[in-house]
Design a protein around this motif. Structure first.
Motif, short mmCIF file in Angstrom:
data_model
loop_
_atom_site.label_atom_id
_atom_site.label_comp_id
_atom_site.label_asym_id
_atom_site.label_seq_id
_atom_site.Cartn_x
_atom_site.Cartn_y
_atom_site.Cartn_z
N ILE A 132 38.11 36.91 36.27
CA ILE A 132 39.17 37.88 36.58
C ILE A 132 39.63 38.57 35.29
O ILE A 132 39.74 39.79 35.23
CB ILE A 132 40.36 37.18 37.30
N VAL A 135 36.93 41.07 34.08
CA VAL A 135 36.91 42.32 34.87
C VAL A 135 38.17 43.14 34.58
O VAL A 135 38.10 44.37 34.42
CB VAL A 135 36.72 42.00 36.38
N ASN A 136 39.30 42.48 34.44
CA ASN A 136 40.55 43.21 34.13
C ASN A 136 40.52 43.85 32.74
O ASN A 136 41.27 44.78 32.47
CB ASN A 136 41.76 42.28 34.22
N SER A 137 39.64 43.36 31.86
CA SER A 137 39.57 43.93 30.51
C SER A 137 38.77 45.24 30.49
O SER A 137 38.74 45.94 29.47
CB SER A 137 38.92 42.93 29.54
N ASN A 140 39.91 50.87 34.15
CA ASN A 140 39.88 51.10 35.60
C ASN A 140 38.89 52.16 36.05
O ASN A 140 38.39 52.10 37.17
CB ASN A 140 41.29 51.54 36.06
N ILE A 156 36.16 38.15 43.07
CA ILE A 156 36.78 38.84 41.93
C ILE A 156 37.21 40.26 42.33
O ILE A 156 38.28 40.74 41.95
CB ILE A 156 35.80 38.91 40.72
N GLN A 159 40.44 39.95 44.15
CA GLN A 159 41.56 39.59 43.28
C GLN A 159 41.99 40.73 42.36
O GLN A 159 43.16 40.82 42.01
CB GLN A 159 41.21 38.37 42.41
N THR A 160 41.04 41.54 41.94
CA THR A 160 41.36 42.58 40.96
C THR A 160 41.53 43.96 41.60
O THR A 160 41.98 44.89 40.94
CB THR A 160 40.22 42.69 39.91
N ARG A 162 39.13 45.83 42.29
CA ARG A 162 38.07 46.69 41.76
C ARG A 162 36.92 46.79 42.77
O ARG A 162 36.60 45.81 43.44
CB ARG A 162 37.53 46.13 40.44
#
Ligand code: 13P
Ligand code: SF4
Length: 302
Positions: A132, A135-137, A140, A156, A159-160, A162
């Motif tokens: 997570i 991917v958040n890094s 967007n 994932i 959760q994100t 994306r």
């Protein structure tokens, strides 16, 4: 016999200045002789800084390869050379290159359960502990190609928020657990929380109380007041859970939750590998350098 082997392993470990590292899915007797037992992320982090001359990685090939990539001056031994990961075999460097050609702007995030060649084709690696955060890094507006586990990938993505392009791979062991099997365990143990690994299919992760890596499951159980848990991951983790929390009870989400590759390392296999210093893991330097970059980017993300 067993005592003799244990004494040999302990003596030989000093002779060759070795460190024995094991994954939580290893058989109990291997976990017991290991200097360190951990999840994929913990094994990679420790391997990167280990100062023993020899790292003996009791796990599967991608774990030993990661240790060699991260700490190339060390002798890295995988005691049983056939211990592979069927999910890692579901993506090759050539197949990934073809996919990248279709999505040239996508950032490639590869699960560490991949070969060195696939890591070398990737921008950043992840494990189930840090996927997570990895991917958040990524900004967007960047498209993401996630390989090879479609189950971890879809978890994932949920959760994100994306929208990721997912490779069609999975862990044949975790993918087999069904919603019906978990429901059966819930009926047998009413009110008991369900904790599963993100390699389980979406209908199972959706019904779980928590979805965590192997190390995450251990921490979660310790943080909870409940005395019982239904666990959706490979049976080796139950040994560690029971040892860590002797007053709690654990039930596997389905019977026969077993990774044969992880179970192919036994005490005689380990002892023999220490005697002969086989099988040493080697990664061609051009591939190692690129794979190291993807792993280092992962390790830099907290
Ligand atoms: P962890 O990273 O949670 O240890 O998982 C590794 C693995 O192979 C799961 O099947
Ligand atoms: Fe690979 Fe699944 Fe075994 Fe983990 S449990 S090593 S993902 S086959």
């Amino acid at each position: 016999m067993s005592q003799e082997i244990l004494e040999y392993i302990s003596r030989r470990k000093k002779e060759i200045n070795a460190m024995i590292m094991a994954h939580f899915y290893q058989p109990p007797e291997i976990q017991d002789v290991a200097d360190f037992v951990g999840d994929s992320l913990e094994l990679a982090r420790l391997a990167a800084v280990a100062d023993a001359d020899v790292i003996i990685l009791c796990g599967v090939s991608f774990m030993a390869e990661s240790a060699k990539i991260l700490n190339p001056s060390k002798t890295v031994i995988l005691p049983e050379p056939t211990a592979g990961c069927p999910m890692a075999d579901m993506v090759t460097g050539a197949a990934l290159r073809d996919k990248k050609a279709q999505f040239p702007n996508a950032v490639v995030v590869s699960y560490v359960n991949t070969s060195a060649e696939v890591k070398a084709e990737s921008d950043v690696c992840c494990t189930s502990s840090n996927a997570i955060a990895v991917v958040n890094s990524i900004p967007n507006d960047q498209q993401i190609l996630f390989v090879p586990d479609r189950n971890l990938g879809s978890y994932i993505a949920r959760q994100t928020g994306r929208d990721m392009i997912l490779w069609e791979g999975c862990c044949p062991i975790h993918d087999q657990v069904s919603r019906e099997q978990v429901e059966e365990q819930k009926r047998a143990h009413p009110g008991v929380p369900v904790v599963v690994h993100p390699e389980c299919p979406p209908d199972v992760t959706l019904m779980a109380d928590a979805v965590l890596s192997t190390a995450g499951i251990i921490q979660y159980v310790g943080s909870r007041p409940e005395p019982e848990f239904i666990i959706g991951t490979e049976e080796g983790l139950l040994y560690k859970l029971q040892k860590t929390y002797p007053d709690k009870r654990f039930y596997l989400a389905r019977s026969d939750f077993r990774c044969q590759d992880m179970k192919s390392i036994t005490l005689p296999v380990l002892a023999r590998s220490m005697e002969t210093l086989e099988h040493q893991v080697e990664v061609p330097e051009d591939i190692r350098i690129k794979a190291d970059q993807a792993l280092q980017r992962m390790l830099a993300i907290k």
